[in-house]
Design an enzyme around this catalytic site. Structure first.
Site, PDB file in Angstrom:
ATOM      1  N   SER A  38      -0.472   0.998   7.998  1.00 40.41           N
ATOM      2  CA  SER A  38      -1.359   1.080   6.934  1.00 40.41           C
ATOM      3  C   SER A  38      -2.811   1.625   7.028  1.00 40.41           C
ATOM      4  O   SER A  38      -3.395   1.974   6.269  1.00 40.41           O
ATOM      5  CB  SER A  38      -1.642  -0.306   6.543  1.00 40.41           C
ATOM      6  N   LYS A  76      -8.187  -3.406   8.121  1.00 40.68           N
ATOM      7  CA  LYS A  76      -8.338  -2.798   6.923  1.00 40.68           C
ATOM      8  C   LYS A  76      -9.764  -2.173   6.850  1.00 40.68           C
ATOM      9  O   LYS A  76     -10.701  -2.817   7.557  1.00 40.68           O
ATOM     10  CB  LYS A  76      -8.195  -3.894   5.629  1.00 40.68           C
TER      11      LYS A  76
END
EC number: 3.4.21.89
Length: 204
Positions: A38, A76
């Site tokens: 990701s 993230k």
């Protein structure tokens, strides 16, 4: 008694340093392993990061957050700050109606425009069903950053005290588009340094 004194003389400083390191890890720093793709290409699967706790949260920081409905930490990037209106229009980011560059996406956006990342998702690390799944997602998308319904134009309003977190590989990242924004208490620290693998050691 003399034996104990000799032990402290020889090992006391070492034990003190060890204790201070252990305490500092509890309160001030930790490490985390990147799992999955990701955050490609900024951070790769399996890399280990040094994380500093209790730092102010700033836009575009790479942070470690704890999912409330899961039992794992995720890595993230902070896109939306408390109270922000975040809007995407055909891969352009608007923060409170002001267009804002995302230079860390440039490489993958170019690859998306070239061949929808089909070559990337056919390479090392994308063997088998994973690569097939990623290629199908990319083929379906009309932009690199889309919402959960593949809309190329979408927006979020970030609640006060919360943050919008997205992965750098927008096509395959599960992030605030799927699970919502993150409270400040769920952000455990900022990733500051990569110390594994040795060939990629350094800041990012």
């Amino acid at each position: 008694m003399n034996l104990f004194k000799n032990f402290l003389k020889e090992w006391g400083l070492f034990l003190l340093i060890l204790s201070l390191l252990a305490l500092s890890r509890i309160f001030f720093w930790s490490n985390v392993r990147v799992e999955g793709h990701s955050m490609d290409p900024t951070l790769a699967d399996g890399e280990i990061l040094f994380v500093v706790k209790h730092l102010p949260i700033d836009r575009f920081d790479i942070v470690v957050a704890h999912e409330e409905d899961g039992n794992k930490d995720i890595v993230k990037r902070v896109i939306g700050m408390p109270g922000d209106t975040i809007r995407y229009e055909n891969d352009k980011l608007y923060i409170n109606d002001k267009e804002t560059d995302e230079p860390y996406l440039a490489d993958y956006i170019k690859r998306f425009k070239d061949d929808k990342l089909q070559s990337t998702y056919s390479g090392k690390g994308f063997e088998g069903n994973k690569g097939t799944f990623f290629r199908s997602i990319a083929q379906k998308a009309q932009a690199f950053t889309v919402d959960v319904n593949y809309n190329t134009n979408f927006s979020f309003t970030v609640p006060e005290g919360e943050y919008l977190l997205l992965g750098d590989d927008r096509l395959v990242s599960s992030d605030s588009r799927h699970v919502g924004t993150f409270k400040a208490k769920d952000i455990t620290g900022e990733a500051k340094f990569r110390f594994w693998p040795i060939t990629r050691i350094g800041t990012f």
